[in-house]
Design an enzyme around this catalytic site. Structure first.
Site: not given
Length: 534
Positions: A212, A432, A461
């Site tokens: 991320s 995502d 994710h």
């Protein structure tokens, strides 16, 4: 066209004079921080039941990397030490955020990689500056997310004013508690800290695994210190072209799509949840529930904003859908709010660690790049996106609203384009929500020689070490050998993996009987903090 509110203007005036104190661009060279940290970390056991080999240490680094002889701050480190004769050096790991603690992630990665591969690395976790066990740890306004908050969707001027006042109060708290530190909390400085960690470990190069926001941090580190990168795997990739205002608007569209996917999943399992077999009907029932909670919060704690926070983790990981669906169905079908309150406590409530994480999140995102200073721009853009994606657009707007009045001048975003790296492995699910697919493609193009591995049709994710054997094989092979897949035909992807199967509803007598894949996914998203995302 619009004017900023008095609350925003008042805070802006109150914090005038607090200015930037850190370099604004990627000016630090490969050796910029060498020698600025202390000696080798002294490791002590900090084992947990889950991670019995975990060790911990600290490292002091300059608050201001432009003034290495000035004030020092402390970073908290963790390690799972290599055991194999073949030693491939340190593997730094980061869970994202910004604001996520990485101490437990080292243990998770060491336990999740094949033992033969994990044994070849010193796997290093760290709490970035301002986070968790690092000192000072930011906490701008404890209890900022205490229920029940004003409705995130401003039905009128009073609700908008109340949410603006909350953002203003949070910003004042940051200034009152951390005015001297805020200019130095940003992604480039965290990257410089990483290089001091490398230096303290006595390593010429590091390998890296970032999830991320950790993908952006990794790309920035690679830009500042390209010759210090041995291997880098970037999982669920931030679009560097949109940091951070545009990226957040893109997220709103993605999370709304995942919420619709959740509704469709509930509809497919109507025999279990009895909310209808039409996805549109299920989604409509969720919004009726939201409106009911606006009038009467469940258990006196779950209003509309809290409901959104509770269901947001389902956008990160569909393994949470059965838990959320149970609470949803109990409230709608039986008027039983207890499961919904329990779900809020498990998925949406923000504790002291969450307050810290949010403070660092805000400090980094508001400092990294410019945000609109005119609240009218925010109002216009968020209403436009809300019309298409009502699930979390305004919730996200208020989450980021302090950036409209942040008292520290913004940096220029780092151009992460890089031609000086070894092959980088980029991994991404096509659906995502938190980091949309287009960002991974953009980074793939910007990092010369990188390889893009795609989970086709996947909506989660953070996709590696979460139970998808195909994706894990590419990550494992890369860490073991440095090899990446290369496309033989057309298209953006160098390799494609099938999406992990959808979860199944819990059986009445086996609510906790998860498959191995589901357990892996739940473990990853718990350690990444997606259960408690604000």
């Amino acid at each position: 066209m619009y004017r900023r509110t008095g609350a925003l203007l008042a805070v802006g005036a109150a914090v005038t004079g607090l200015v930037a104190g850190a370099p604004s661009t990627a000016t630090a060279g490969t050796e910029a921080g060498a020698g600025a940290g202390e000696g080798a970390p002294k490791w002590t056991r900090c084992a947990t039941e889950e991670y019995p080999r975990l060790e911990c240490s600290t490292l002091t680094v300059p608050l201001d990397h432009a003034n290495p002889g000035g004030r020092r701050i402390t970073l908290a480190l963790s390690r799972v030490r290599h055991t194999a004769k073949t030693f491939q050096g340190p593997l730094l790991v980061n869970p994202g955020g910004p604001g996520g603690s990485g101490l437990k992630l080292a243990g998770f990665v060491a336990a999740s990689l094949p033992a033969k591969v994990a044994a070849q690395y010193d796997i290093i976790g760290f709490d970035p500056r301002g986070v968790g066990a690092s000192k000072p740890a930011l906490n701008c306004k404890p209890g900022h997310f205490a229920p029940v908050r004003p409705d995130s969707v401003p039905h009128g001027g009073a609700e908008e004013a109340a949410n603006l006042a909350r953002a203003a109060a949070f910003t004042r708290g940051c200034v009152a508690r951390h005015a001297d530190v805020l200019p130095h909390i940003n992604t480039p400085n965290t990257a410089r800290d990483m290089d001091l960690i490398r230096h303290s470990l006595g390593a010429e190069q590091i390998s890296y695994l970032g999830y991320s926001y950790g993908t952006y941090l990794g790309a920035v580190y690679a830009k500042l210190f390209p010759h210090r990168v041995r291997r880098a795997a970037l999982d669920s990739v931030v679009d560097p072209r949109g940091v951070w205002y545009d990226d957040n608007l893109d997220q709103d569209l993605g999370f709304d799509a995942r919420h619709k996917a959740f509704a469709a999943w509930v509809a497919r399992h109507d025999a279990t949840y009895r909310l209808g077999s039409d996805p549109a009907r299920v989604e409509a029932a969720w919004y009726v529930m939201r409106e009911t909670l606006r009038r009467e919060p469940a258990g006196g704690t779950v209003g509309p904003g809290e409901l959104e926070n509770t269901f947001m983790p389902g956008g990160y990981y569909n393994g949470f859908w059965p838990y959320l669906a149970e609470a949803f169905a109990a409230y709608v079908n039986r008027k039983d709010s207890a499961p919904l309150v329990e779900a809020y406590e498990n998925f949406g409530a923000v504790d002291a660690a969450g307050d810290n994480s949010y403070a660092v999140y805000t400090a980094v995102q508001c400092r990294d790049a410019a945000w609109p200073r005119d609240w009218g721009v925010w109002r216009r853009d968020n209403w436009t996106v809300h019309a298409k994606a009502p699930f979390s657009t305004w919730n996200n707007a208020w989450y980021n609203a302090p950036c409209a009045i942040w008292p520290v001048a913004p940096l220029a975003p780092v151009d992460v384009t890089n031609v000086a790296l070894p092959p980088v492995l980029v991994l991404q699910a096509t659906d995502d929500a938190a980091t949309p697919y287009e960002g991974a493609v953009a980074v793939h193009h910007k990092l010369h020689g990188s390889s893009l591995v795609v989970e086709q049709g996947g909506g989660n994710h953070a996709v590696t070490l979460a139970g998808n054997a195909c994706l894990d094989r590419y990550l494992t092979d890369y860490l073991a050998t440095g090899r990446v897949p290369r496309a033989t035909g057309g298209g953006e992807a160098d390799a494609v993996c099938a999406a992990s199967p959808e979860p199944k509803p819990f059986k009445a007598a086996a609510r906790a009987a998860l498959t191995g894949q589901e357990r892996a996914g739940a473990a990853l998203h718990t350690v990444l903090g997606h259960r408690n995302q604000g």
